[in-house]
Design a protein around this motif. Structure first.
Motif, PDB file in Angstrom:
ATOM      1  N   GLY A   1       2.679   0.843   3.370  1.00 14.38           N
ATOM      2  CA  GLY A   1       3.695  -0.214   3.437  1.00 14.38           C
ATOM      3  C   GLY A   1       3.116  -1.581   3.707  1.00 14.38           C
ATOM      4  O   GLY A   1       3.787  -2.602   3.507  1.00 14.38           O
ATOM      5  N   GLU A   2       1.867  -1.640   4.162  1.00 13.10           N
ATOM      6  CA  GLU A   2       1.221  -2.936   4.434  1.00 13.10           C
ATOM      7  C   GLU A   2       0.985  -3.699   3.128  1.00 13.10           C
ATOM      8  O   GLU A   2       0.799  -3.088   2.075  1.00 13.10           O
ATOM      9  CB  GLU A   2      -0.159  -2.682   5.057  1.00 13.10           C
ATOM     10  N   SER A   3       0.953  -5.014   3.250  1.00 10.52           N
ATOM     11  CA  SER A   3       0.607  -5.823   2.085  1.00 10.52           C
ATOM     12  C   SER A   3      -0.919  -5.921   2.015  1.00 10.52           C
ATOM     13  O   SER A   3      -1.577  -6.276   3.000  1.00 10.52           O
ATOM     14  CB  SER A   3       1.258  -7.193   2.259  1.00 10.52           C
ATOM     15  N   VAL A   4      -1.491  -5.575   0.871  1.00  6.43           N
ATOM     16  CA  VAL A   4      -2.952  -5.516   0.734  1.00  6.43           C
ATOM     17  C   VAL A   4      -3.399  -6.281  -0.510  1.00  6.43           C
ATOM     18  O   VAL A   4      -2.596  -6.622  -1.370  1.00  6.43           O
ATOM     19  CB  VAL A   4      -3.432  -4.047   0.613  1.00  6.43           C
ATOM     20  N   SER A   5      -4.718  -6.531  -0.556  1.00  2.00           N
ATOM     21  CA  SER A   5      -5.302  -7.222  -1.712  1.00  2.00           C
ATOM     22  C   SER A   5      -5.781  -6.220  -2.737  1.00  2.00           C
ATOM     23  O   SER A   5      -6.373  -5.200  -2.372  1.00  2.00           O
ATOM     24  CB  SER A   5      -6.541  -7.989  -1.246  1.00  2.00           C
TER      25      SER A   5
ATOM     26  N   VAL B   1       0.346  -0.119  -4.673  1.00  2.00           N
ATOM     27  CA  VAL B   1      -0.997   0.346  -5.034  1.00  2.00           C
ATOM     28  C   VAL B   1      -1.350   1.605  -4.256  1.00  2.00           C
ATOM     29  O   VAL B   1      -1.071   1.706  -3.062  1.00  2.00           O
ATOM     30  CB  VAL B   1      -2.052  -0.760  -4.799  1.00  2.00           C
ATOM     31  N   THR B   2      -1.936   2.571  -4.956  1.00  4.69           N
ATOM     32  CA  THR B   2      -2.349   3.816  -4.310  1.00  4.69           C
ATOM     33  C   THR B   2      -3.801   4.096  -4.670  1.00  4.69           C
ATOM     34  O   THR B   2      -4.154   4.147  -5.852  1.00  4.69           O
ATOM     35  CB  THR B   2      -1.476   4.993  -4.804  1.00  4.69           C
ATOM     36  N   PRO B   3      -4.650   4.254  -3.636  1.00  6.04           N
ATOM     37  CA  PRO B   3      -6.046   4.584  -3.937  1.00  6.04           C
ATOM     38  C   PRO B   3      -6.149   5.983  -4.525  1.00  6.04           C
ATOM     39  O   PRO B   3      -5.378   6.872  -4.159  1.00  6.04           O
ATOM     40  CB  PRO B   3      -6.725   4.507  -2.568  1.00  6.04           C
TER      41      PRO B   3
ATOM     42  N   LEU C   1       0.835  -1.204   0.000  1.00  8.73           N
ATOM     43  CA  LEU C   1       0.000   0.000   0.000  1.00  8.73           C
ATOM     44  C   LEU C   1       0.871   1.257   0.000  1.00  8.73           C
ATOM     45  O   LEU C   1       1.774   1.396   0.820  1.00  8.73           O
ATOM     46  CB  LEU C   1      -0.918  -0.026   1.229  1.00  8.73           C
ATOM     47  N   GLY C   2       0.581   2.182  -0.920  1.00  6.33           N
ATOM     48  CA  GLY C   2       1.369   3.414  -1.061  1.00  6.33           C
ATOM     49  C   GLY C   2       1.060   4.462  -0.010  1.00  6.33           C
ATOM     50  O   GLY C   2       1.936   5.209   0.417  1.00  6.33           O
ATOM     51  N   LYS C   3      -0.201   4.544   0.410  1.00  8.88           N
ATOM     52  CA  LYS C   3      -0.541   5.511   1.474  1.00  8.88           C
ATOM     53  C   LYS C   3      -1.670   4.968   2.340  1.00  8.88           C
ATOM     54  O   LYS C   3      -2.493   4.176   1.869  1.00  8.88           O
ATOM     55  CB  LYS C   3      -0.898   6.865   0.867  1.00  8.88           C
TER      56      LYS C   3
END
Ligand code: AMP
Ligand code: MG
Length: 403
Positions: free
Chosen positions: A391-395, A358-360, A331-333
């Motif tokens: 920085g977390e790993s996300v789906s 990935v960035t929302p 996760l980018g932010k």
């Protein structure tokens, strides 16, 4: 309330009770891309049909290939040619990729590991028995089943069919998906909307998504938020195995879709899913038709269709439900969302050197089609998480064009 995975499974379970309900047709192989196979495809002969060289080089007896040693070159075999006489001791033959190995030879030495002077071929190293040879029948035996009913034909499956000469195929007909939009405020896309009206973009996205998922969209038009009009148009849609409605399933005074369906004898398997967008999604059955009632906000309609309708189309066609294209990214932010619902946020994923990031995107909620057009995936914020840290790993749900 079911979460989106449970709801998807419910769709698969209910439709499985009628799996394989769609009729077949015969198509030419060139037209078969994306179709579901309704027959077996078997090997018409051994594959490869002969012991095949996988390199350009020299066919030899491995035991006779010695570093610094040499063999006499007795000829040449091209792909497509009969290999001719067996190798005599002390000889080798030049051979091309795809050509048949001559009798007596049990190895192919790559041309890069040889040197040639007139008829003499010398070798830089030893050879192992079987090297650079694919034995006859090792990919498939004559008569062996290669593909069966339910297989979806992608380019590799089509090449396999081509290889064995299956020029016409029995496939399942494309599942017909009736599309009906609802709402007093909606006008046709060719019209200039009044100040408080909007164009019917959902019919367009639903038709495109239906095509991408392998179905045939059947546009049954548009219904006003009136029971009589809804009933008439829904009846038309019930001629097809799947009916998708947009709008009219929320809790508003003019959200009449569920009532009208119930009046026509529908039973419902769920009428809400713990997700955003798409919470008021309805799934049920009316007669022989599976019905999806999707909330009308365009992003809700897109996301809900993509999560629930393709598996129904797959299973009705006798194929396994395609898994959702989920992947992992960093996760980018940081993201904070209301807990208790799974959120699907339009996002962009970039693949740099390491793990994808990935960035929302900023967006204005489920009416914001422009944000989805800028996105290339959806970030999936799990139901139980209030906050995701940078920085977390996300789906992520990949392939926006499929979502
Ligand atoms: P509904 O689910 O019927 O409450 O619709 C929610 C909102 O979605 C409506 O107010 C419209 O702004 C939008 N909407 C509904 N149907 C469509 C459609 N067919 N095309 C585009 N937007 C729609
Ligand atoms: Mg409405």
């Amino acid at each position: 309330m079911l979460n989106f995975e449970q709801a998807r499974q419910k769709v698969i379970d209910e439709v499985s009770k009628r799996g394989g309900a769609i009729a077949r047709e015969s198509v030419g192989l060139w037209e078969a891309l994306g179709r579901v196979l309704a027959q077996e495809i078997c090997a018409d002969r051994d594959y490869p049909p002969f012991d095949r060289a996988t390199r350009d080089g020299y066919a030899a007896r491995a035991a006779e290939v010695k570093p610094g040693g040499w063999l006499r070159c007795a000829g040449e075999i091209k792909a497509g040619e009969e290999p001719g006489a067996a190798l005599s001791p002390g000889t080798c033959v030049q051979i091309m990729t795809g050509a048949a190995i001559p009798g007596g030879a049990d190895a192919v030495v790559m041309i890069e590991r040889t040197a040639r002077s007139n008829d003499e071929v010398s070798f830089t190293g030893p050879a192992e028995t079987g090297q650079n040879i694919v034995p006859r029948g090792s990919e498939a035996r004559a008569g062996e089943k290669l593909l069966g009913p339910g297989a979806r034909l992608g380019f590799a499956e089509m090449a396999l069919a081509a290889q064995v000469g299956a020029a016409r195929l029995e496939v399942v007909k494309r599942p017909r998906v009736a599309i009906l939009s609802t709402g007093d405020e909606i006008v046709r896309i060719e019209e200039v909307p009044g100040p408080f009206q909007i164009r019917n973009s959902n019919a367009v996205s639903l038709a495109a998504q239906t095509r991408l998922a392998g179905g045939e969209p059947v546009l049954v038009g548009h219904a006003a938020d009136r029971e009589d009009d809804l009933r008439e148009k829904i009846r038309k849609g019930l001629r097809e195995p799947i009916l998708v409605l947009s709008g009219g399933v929320s809790a508003g005074r003019y959200d009449l879709v569920e009532d009208v369906l119930r009046g026509l004898g529908a039973e419902f398997y769920f009428d809400a899913v713990a997700m955003r967008p798409g919470r008021p999604t309805v799934f049920g059955r009316c007669g022989d038709t599976f019905v999806f009632g999707l909330p009308g906000n365009p992003v809700s309609t897109m996301v809900a269709f993509e999560l629930f309708a393709p598996p129904a189309m797959d299973v009705l066609s006798g194929a396994a439900a395609r898994p959702l294209p989920l992947a992992e990214a960093r996760l980018g932010k940081a993201v904070r969302e209301k807990p208790g619902l799974t959120h699907f946020l339009p996002a962009r994923v970039e693949r740099g050197g390491g793990m994808a990031e990935v960035t929302p995107l900023g967006w204005k909620g489920s009416g914001d089609v422009a944000a989805v057009a800028r996105a290339n995936c959806f970030l999936v914020v799990p139901q139980g998480k209030e906050k995701l840290e940078a920085g977390e790993s996300v789906s992520i749900l990949l392939q926006k064009d499929l979502v």
